[in-house]
Design a protein around this motif. Structure first.
Motif, PDB file in Angstrom:
ATOM      1  N   ALA A  26      18.548  46.469  33.979  1.00  0.00           N
ATOM      2  CA  ALA A  26      18.283  45.264  33.275  1.00  0.00           C
ATOM      3  C   ALA A  26      16.541  45.327  33.131  1.00  0.00           C
ATOM      4  O   ALA A  26      16.270  44.533  31.937  1.00  0.00           O
ATOM      5  CB  ALA A  26      18.850  43.831  34.419  1.00  0.00           C
ATOM      6  N   LYS A  27      15.319  45.518  33.551  1.00  0.00           N
ATOM      7  CA  LYS A  27      14.615  45.131  33.999  1.00  0.00           C
ATOM      8  C   LYS A  27      13.308  46.434  32.760  1.00  0.00           C
ATOM      9  O   LYS A  27      13.368  45.951  31.392  1.00  0.00           O
ATOM     10  CB  LYS A  27      13.284  45.887  34.638  1.00  0.00           C
ATOM     11  N   LYS A  28      14.513  47.920  32.650  1.00  0.00           N
ATOM     12  CA  LYS A  28      13.933  48.939  30.997  1.00  0.00           C
ATOM     13  C   LYS A  28      15.101  48.285  30.122  1.00  0.00           C
ATOM     14  O   LYS A  28      14.327  48.686  29.165  1.00  0.00           O
ATOM     15  CB  LYS A  28      14.111  49.987  32.148  1.00  0.00           C
ATOM     16  N   ALA A  29      15.820  47.688  30.073  1.00  0.00           N
ATOM     17  CA  ALA A  29      16.293  47.579  28.808  1.00  0.00           C
ATOM     18  C   ALA A  29      15.361  45.998  28.368  1.00  0.00           C
ATOM     19  O   ALA A  29      16.351  45.305  27.624  1.00  0.00           O
ATOM     20  CB  ALA A  29      18.101  47.365  29.170  1.00  0.00           C
ATOM     21  N   ASN A  30      14.818  45.169  28.955  1.00  0.00           N
ATOM     22  CA  ASN A  30      14.394  43.962  29.409  1.00  0.00           C
ATOM     23  C   ASN A  30      14.920  42.814  28.878  1.00  0.00           C
ATOM     24  O   ASN A  30      15.202  41.572  28.238  1.00  0.00           O
ATOM     25  CB  ASN A  30      13.723  44.620  27.031  1.00  0.00           C
ATOM     26  N   TRP A  31      15.760  43.396  29.834  1.00  0.00           N
ATOM     27  CA  TRP A  31      17.066  41.748  30.391  1.00  0.00           C
ATOM     28  C   TRP A  31      16.133  41.369  31.824  1.00  0.00           C
ATOM     29  O   TRP A  31      16.454  40.960  32.797  1.00  0.00           O
ATOM     30  CB  TRP A  31      18.158  41.932  31.186  1.00  0.00           C
ATOM     31  N   ILE A  32      14.639  41.198  31.362  1.00  0.00           N
ATOM     32  CA  ILE A  32      13.668  40.309  32.353  1.00  0.00           C
ATOM     33  C   ILE A  32      14.854  39.385  33.608  1.00  0.00           C
ATOM     34  O   ILE A  32      14.290  38.811  34.855  1.00  0.00           O
ATOM     35  CB  ILE A  32      13.136  40.147  31.691  1.00  0.00           C
ATOM     36  N   GLU A  33      15.380  38.520  32.955  1.00  0.00           N
ATOM     37  CA  GLU A  33      15.373  36.829  33.195  1.00  0.00           C
ATOM     38  C   GLU A  33      17.031  37.089  34.289  1.00  0.00           C
ATOM     39  O   GLU A  33      17.004  36.838  35.282  1.00  0.00           O
ATOM     40  CB  GLU A  33      16.212  36.014  31.673  1.00  0.00           C
ATOM     41  N   VAL A  34      17.431  38.603  33.536  1.00  0.00           N
ATOM     42  CA  VAL A  34      18.739  38.430  34.387  1.00  0.00           C
ATOM     43  C   VAL A  34      17.971  39.241  35.889  1.00  0.00           C
ATOM     44  O   VAL A  34      18.496  39.620  37.055  1.00  0.00           O
ATOM     45  CB  VAL A  34      19.968  39.665  33.559  1.00  0.00           C
ATOM     46  N   ALA A  35      16.500  40.423  35.301  1.00  0.00           N
ATOM     47  CA  ALA A  35      16.085  40.933  36.142  1.00  0.00           C
ATOM     48  C   ALA A  35      16.298  39.616  37.554  1.00  0.00           C
ATOM     49  O   ALA A  35      16.210  40.712  38.929  1.00  0.00           O
ATOM     50  CB  ALA A  35      15.644  42.075  35.809  1.00  0.00           C
ATOM     51  N   SER A  36      15.185  38.671  37.184  1.00  0.00           N
ATOM     52  CA  SER A  36      14.153  38.286  37.533  1.00  0.00           C
ATOM     53  C   SER A  36      15.311  37.713  38.854  1.00  0.00           C
ATOM     54  O   SER A  36      15.722  37.165  40.060  1.00  0.00           O
ATOM     55  CB  SER A  36      13.680  37.427  37.171  1.00  0.00           C
ATOM     56  N   LEU A  37      16.386  36.456  37.821  1.00  0.00           N
ATOM     57  CA  LEU A  37      18.203  36.460  39.048  1.00  0.00           C
ATOM     58  C   LEU A  37      18.237  37.373  39.382  1.00  0.00           C
ATOM     59  O   LEU A  37      18.429  36.722  40.885  1.00  0.00           O
ATOM     60  CB  LEU A  37      18.578  35.515  38.308  1.00  0.00           C
ATOM     61  N   LEU A  38      18.657  38.405  39.784  1.00  0.00           N
ATOM     62  CA  LEU A  38      19.233  39.405  40.129  1.00  0.00           C
ATOM     63  C   LEU A  38      18.006  39.629  42.096  1.00  0.00           C
ATOM     64  O   LEU A  38      18.509  40.483  42.703  1.00  0.00           O
ATOM     65  CB  LEU A  38      19.196  40.577  40.037  1.00  0.00           C
ATOM     66  N   SER A  39      16.957  39.948  41.290  1.00  0.00           N
ATOM     67  CA  SER A  39      15.773  40.360  42.566  1.00  0.00           C
ATOM     68  C   SER A  39      15.880  39.148  43.713  1.00  0.00           C
ATOM     69  O   SER A  39      15.073  39.722  44.562  1.00  0.00           O
ATOM     70  CB  SER A  39      14.682  40.647  42.105  1.00  0.00           C
ATOM     71  N   MET A  40      16.377  37.681  43.273  1.00  0.00           N
ATOM     72  CA  MET A  40      16.853  36.597  44.410  1.00  0.00           C
ATOM     73  C   MET A  40      17.160  37.346  46.195  1.00  0.00           C
ATOM     74  O   MET A  40      18.041  38.014  45.676  1.00  0.00           O
ATOM     75  CB  MET A  40      16.775  35.588  43.850  1.00  0.00           C
ATOM     76  N   PRO A  41      16.594  35.835  46.523  1.00  0.00           N
ATOM     77  CA  PRO A  41      17.737  36.552  47.942  1.00  0.00           C
ATOM     78  C   PRO A  41      19.363  36.217  47.102  1.00  0.00           C
ATOM     79  O   PRO A  41      19.282  35.248  46.155  1.00  0.00           O
ATOM     80  CB  PRO A  41      16.970  35.540  49.101  1.00  0.00           C
ATOM     81  N   ARG A  42      19.736  36.662  47.911  1.00  0.00           N
ATOM     82  CA  ARG A  42      21.188  36.547  47.697  1.00  0.00           C
ATOM     83  C   ARG A  42      21.818  35.206  47.892  1.00  0.00           C
ATOM     84  O   ARG A  42      21.994  34.543  47.359  1.00  0.00           O
ATOM     85  CB  ARG A  42      22.416  37.650  48.943  1.00  0.00           C
ATOM     86  N   ARG A  43      21.470  33.931  48.652  1.00  0.00           N
ATOM     87  CA  ARG A  43      21.585  32.825  49.088  1.00  0.00           C
ATOM     88  C   ARG A  43      20.985  31.904  47.942  1.00  0.00           C
ATOM     89  O   ARG A  43      21.668  30.568  47.636  1.00  0.00           O
ATOM     90  CB  ARG A  43      21.471  32.441  50.048  1.00  0.00           C
ATOM     91  N   LYS A  44      20.241  32.377  46.896  1.00  0.00           N
ATOM     92  CA  LYS A  44      19.843  31.394  46.225  1.00  0.00           C
ATOM     93  C   LYS A  44      20.200  31.762  44.488  1.00  0.00           C
ATOM     94  O   LYS A  44      20.105  31.486  43.627  1.00  0.00           O
ATOM     95  CB  LYS A  44      17.957  31.780  45.879  1.00  0.00           C
ATOM     96  N   ARG A  45      20.805  32.739  44.887  1.00  0.00           N
ATOM     97  CA  ARG A  45      21.903  33.850  43.623  1.00  0.00           C
ATOM     98  C   ARG A  45      22.816  32.480  42.578  1.00  0.00           C
ATOM     99  O   ARG A  45      23.358  32.079  43.615  1.00  0.00           O
ATOM    100  CB  ARG A  45      22.479  34.854  44.361  1.00  0.00           C
ATOM    101  N   PRO A  46      22.833  32.956  41.376  1.00  0.00           N
ATOM    102  CA  PRO A  46      24.271  31.620  41.218  1.00  0.00           C
ATOM    103  C   PRO A  46      25.781  32.439  41.262  1.00  0.00           C
ATOM    104  O   PRO A  46      26.030  33.085  41.098  1.00  0.00           O
ATOM    105  CB  PRO A  46      23.890  31.609  39.791  1.00  0.00           C
ATOM    106  N   ASP A  47      26.247  31.111  41.732  1.00  0.00           N
ATOM    107  CA  ASP A  47      27.784  31.891  41.849  1.00  0.00           C
ATOM    108  C   ASP A  47      28.143  30.643  40.536  1.00  0.00           C
ATOM    109  O   ASP A  47      28.159  29.869  40.728  1.00  0.00           O
ATOM    110  CB  ASP A  47      28.030  31.926  43.175  1.00  0.00           C
ATOM    111  N   PHE A  48      29.267  31.136  39.891  1.00  0.00           N
ATOM    112  CA  PHE A  48      29.899  30.069  39.152  1.00  0.00           C
ATOM    113  C   PHE A  48      31.830  30.004  39.035  1.00  0.00           C
ATOM    114  O   PHE A  48      32.093  31.556  39.298  1.00  0.00           O
ATOM    115  CB  PHE A  48      29.276  30.102  37.952  1.00  0.00           C
TER     116      PHE A  48
END
Length: 120
Positions: A26-48
């Motif tokens: 994600a970081k290499k493909a410039n999906w920075i926002e997605v990479a940022s959310l994925l790098s968060m701790p598991r308990r803060k990662r969004p589930d929908f």
């Protein structure tokens, strides 16, 4: 938004190899926002739940969930759902409703320049 350096530091601490690989792609493909959310701790990662995705998405959009898609509700719009993971029942519901879905890692490989909406 996090810097690429901070994302890289947080990626080194991830024990799940699939997660680390997805963050790097994600970081290499410039999906920075997605990479940022994925790098968060598991308990803060969004589930929908599916009904939340249905409420927030518009017809024809590609929706990215940087977490897990859960099975609550249904989707009645024509959208694409891209997520890090799906519950088994959510996958079955999406398949039965004819909704396109894929994992983030696969979507980056297929469409690195894709336009999408990130749910937070």
């Amino acid at each position: 938004m996090k810097s690429k350096t901070l994302i890289e530091k947080q990626t080194k601490r991830k024990l799940n190899p699939e997660l680390a690989e997805t963050i790097i792609k994600a970081k290499k493909a410039n999906w920075i926002e997605v990479a940022s959310l994925l790098s968060m701790p598991r308990r803060k990662r969004p589930d929908f739940n599916l009904f939340e995705i249905n409420n927030k998405a518009k017809d024809g959009e590609t929706v990215v969930v940087a977490g897990k898609v859960l099975s609550g509700g249904n989707i009645d719009k024509k959208i694409r759902v891209v997520a890090f993971s799906f519950s088994k029942i959510a996958e079955e519901k999406l398949k039965n409703d004819g909704i396109e879905y894929s994992k983030i890692k696969d979507e980056i490989e297929k469409n690195p320049k894709q336009k999408f909406v990130v749910l937070k």
